[in-house]
Design an enzyme around this catalytic site. Structure first.
Site, mmCIF file in Angstrom:
data_model
loop_
_atom_site.group_PDB
_atom_site.id
_atom_site.type_symbol
_atom_site.label_atom_id
_atom_site.label_comp_id
_atom_site.label_asym_id
_atom_site.label_seq_id
_atom_site.Cartn_x
_atom_site.Cartn_y
_atom_site.Cartn_z
ATOM 1 C CD GLU A 70 -43.186 89.526 33.852
ATOM 2 O OE1 GLU A 70 -42.516 90.355 34.497
ATOM 3 O OE2 GLU A 70 -44.213 88.984 34.287
ATOM 4 C CG ASN A 118 -44.854 83.516 30.666
ATOM 5 O OD1 ASN A 118 -45.896 83.196 30.104
ATOM 6 N ND2 ASN A 118 -44.844 83.972 31.917
ATOM 7 C CG HIS A 130 -51.790 88.976 34.585
ATOM 8 N ND1 HIS A 130 -52.194 88.020 35.478
ATOM 9 C CD2 HIS A 130 -50.459 88.764 34.370
ATOM 10 C CE1 HIS A 130 -51.160 87.263 35.816
ATOM 11 N NE2 HIS A 130 -50.093 87.690 35.151
ATOM 12 C CD GLU A 161 -47.693 84.661 34.730
ATOM 13 O OE1 GLU A 161 -48.006 85.695 35.364
ATOM 14 O OE2 GLU A 161 -46.521 84.386 34.392
ATOM 15 C CG ASP A 172 -55.073 87.326 36.971
ATOM 16 O OD1 ASP A 172 -54.896 88.115 36.005
ATOM 17 O OD2 ASP A 172 -54.230 87.177 37.860
#
Length: 675
Positions: free
Chosen positions: A168, A211, A248, A276, A278
């Site tokens: 990030e 990432n 996400h 990651e 979701d």
């Protein structure tokens, strides 16, 4: 397979005791083939593995005492990412004082269950101890950052498949630039390059990833900023291997350009991973669209969901995961499995695998064919016996590799056919005419390495050797031999006595590859390397099992049992009457201990006493062979029932020089299957 062994009749009073001894486990560049229907899987990780990918989850050490949580973890996922246990505020809360306990708990558990590990994360502006955030001197911060990367990666070296090296680093919004952080503000934008170069030095075998979140839409400024960085890194040789897309998503799922984004990054020469995942409210369509985007990009190597049950999620109020709060599968689970390639076949497998997992019996009965494959000598190959077969079923044909035996020595042969009725008439291709070459080559094993999209032929040359081939049907496509080891491991030298180092066998789980071998002196050895390093890096050679000389002789096979968390080990033994037969054991881990299944002369896995010969008893030896697998990849997956085993047998009255014995190949078919 030991060509030097000459077996006569042995004293029954001695061997009867040896053969029933208990096993002691010491403490110590073509397109990928489509997976056949027979290996459609019923769980997320197993189905992803069929295309050489992983399907993983984030794991919290504090939840490992929850039986529902770990039950899903063990059943469904073949990759693990620690949720917080490797972040800086856990691993180095105070300068120079490292705490690896929580991370080790997750890594050790994953290793024991054959799950690949992703490391998360080394350099991130968040969850950073105050002592790091307060550094204002560039030399100090550079030293601190590099030391942290080196110490953490060295601790986990060889156990982590891929690291999120920097996390990030880019700003939200329309700038396309890096965000303000202690690392950028003090060290400048070059800190990312330095972190990657330091990481490569610390663990050259690990995949190194950048990432980030909100980089899934191709036209976004943030996406373009990361893309420019990766393109620059690749052009200048900065060591970056992969880009992680956190994904996400809101209720609508991925942006319409998501697959384009993955493809464009992959075209730079990096792997792409969904790291990651979701999705708010976990819509079936949204999950399916996300997974299909990955499956449609060859270099999309895996998917990780960020948590197991909705109650485990950082977005728990949005119910974004594949399992509800009670651990039940949601509709999105089924659409995800289908998108991974399971579909209706996977649902049928879910029913049948539950039945078949319990169907591996504690005793076996077999029917044998007659001798199906015999030597085919020619003007330059005066072959006495055909032995040690390895077989896969691929693209509508059985592909058989075997040893050719004669007084002058051993080499290899290949044949293929569509049906066992054609086996006897199949053309024999002698591999000494290929780059494999002449000289001693014996006891082959063949499998397809799905991640590498390459066929491997493993065999013994006095060392453990292998050749590769992009096309199994082209006998001239095999490469020249290479060795797995620079020399015989010391532990084998110390223990084999008057035996011989023989019968190399490779099998991989999602994290590691293991090389088993025998010594004709009661020892089964095991070495390992990471799946990413294979075929290099085999170390940590140990005695995986031991028994008396003839009770654990040679010709080991190790397989994954389809639809279960179980591995099957077969080892050839010598009975009291001097005849060959097989014993068997099971384990939940390739690196674990082995429990007897059908493991005695009185209750063998396969011996003339539990084999019926409808066409006449042409052999009293059930010797070196190979199971007919459910698939053909590096996991060596076999069905749990309706087993078949291609073996070598011979005329019971034949004798003389071992190298000239008239071995032939026949097929066993299980007759006491319960499914």
């Amino acid at each position: 397979m030991n060509p030097l062994t000459r077996l006569g009749r042995r004293r029954a009073s001695v061997l009867a005791l040896l053969a029933v001894g208990a096993l002691v486990t010491p403490t110590a560049a073509t397109a990928a083939p489509d997976a056949p229907d027979a290996v459609r899987a019923s769980t997320l990780g197993a189905q992803a593995a069929q295309s050489g990918r992983y399907f993983g989850t984030a794991v919290a050490a504090g939840r490992l005492g929850d039986g529902t949580y770990t039950g899903i973890l063990d059943r469904e996922f073949n990759s693990v990412t620690p949720e917080n246990e490797m972040k800086w505020d856990t691993t180095e809360r105070s300068r120079g004082s490292f705490n690896f306990g929580p991370g080790d708990q997750i890594v050790n558990r994953a290793a024991s269950h054959g799950q690949r590990m992703r490391g998360h994360t080394l350099v991130w502006h968040s969850q950073l101890p105050g002592w790091v955030s307060s550094i204002r001197d560039a030399n100090t911060l550079r030293s601190v950052m590099n030391n942290h990367i080196t110490q953490v990666m060295n601790h986990y070296k060889g156990r982590i498949y891929a690291w999120d090296v920097v996390n990030e680093a880019f700003a939200d919004g329309g700038s396309g630039q890096m965000r303000s952080s202690v690392f950028r503000d003090v060290l400048g934008t070059g800190f990312i390059e330095e972190a990657f170069r330091t990481a490569r030095s610390a663990d050259p075998a690990a995949k190194l990833c950048y990432n980030d979140y909100s980089i899934e839409n191709w036209s976004d400024a943030k996406t373009q900023g990361v893309y420019r960085m990766v393109r620059d890194f690749k052009s200048r040789g900065v060591p970056i291997d992969c880009v992680g897309f956190q994904s996400h998503f809101g209720a609508g799922g991925p942006p319409s350009s998501f697959q384009t984004t993955l493809s464009n990054f992959a075209a730079l020469g990096v792997d792409v991973q969904i790291t990651e995942l979701d999705i708010a409210q976990a819509s079936s369509a949204a999950y399916a669209n996300t997974v299909r985007a990955c499956m449609n990009v060859a270099r999309c190597t895996g998917i990780t969901v960020w948590g197991i049950r909705d109650s485990d999620s950082w977005r728990s109020g949005e119910n974004p995961l594949l399992f509800d709060r009670n651990g039940n599968k949601k509709a999105a689970y089924q659409s995800t499995l289908s998108a991974l390639g399971g579909g209706a076949a996977a649902q049928r497998a879910a029913v049948s695998s539950t039945r078949s997992a319990a169907a591996l019996p504690s005793s076996f009965r077999w029917n044998s064919s007659g001798a199906l494959i015999a030597p085919k000598p020619d003007s330059t190959h005066n072959i006495a016996g055909i032995k040690d077969p390895s077989v896969v079923y691929y693209n509508g044909k059985y592909h058989v590799f075997a040893s050719t035996a004669r007084s002058a020595g051993y080499n290899l042969v290949y044949l293929s056919f569509s049906d066992w009725s054609q086996a006897g008439s199949a053309t024999h291709h002698y591999l000494d005419r290929t780059a494999i070459g002449s000289g001693y080559r014996a006891a082959p094993q063949v499998f397809y390495n799905a991640p590498q999209r390459l066929w491997y032929l493993v065999y013994q040359t006095g060392n453990a050797s292998y050749s590769t081939n992009p096309d199994i049907s082209n006998p001239n496509g095999w490469s020249a031999p290479k060795n797995f080891y620079s020399s015989m491991p010391d532990i084998i030298k110390r223990n084999m006595g008057n035996g011989v180092w023989v019968d190399m066998w490779v099998i991989c789980d999602s994290a590691n590859c293991y090389l088993f071998s025998s010594d004709d002196n009661g020892h089964l050895y095991r070495s390992q390397t990471t799946a990413g390093q294979f075929p290099n890096g085999f170390t940590n050679t140990v005695i995986a099992a031991q028994d008396s000389k003839y009770a654990l002789f040679e010709a080991s096979n190790v397989y994954k049992v389809q639809g279960s968390n179980q591995y099957l080990l077969l080892v050839e033994a010598i009975a009291a009457d001097g005849r060959r037969y097989f014993r068997s054991w099971t384990s939940s881990s390739l690196a674990g201990s082995w429990s007897p299944l059908a493991a005695s002369e009185g209750n063998p896995f396969a011996k003339s006493s539990n084999v019926t010969f409808p066409s006449g008893s042409w052999s009293k030896d059930i010797s070196h062979g190979e199971m007919i697998r459910a698939g053909y990849d590096q996991t060596l997956t076999i069905p749990a029932c309706k087993l078949q085993y291609l073996y070598q047998g011979k005329d019971p009255n034949a004798g003389g020089d071992y190298n000239n014995l008239p071995w032939r190949l026949g097929l066993l078919t299980q007759t006491n299957s319960t499914c």
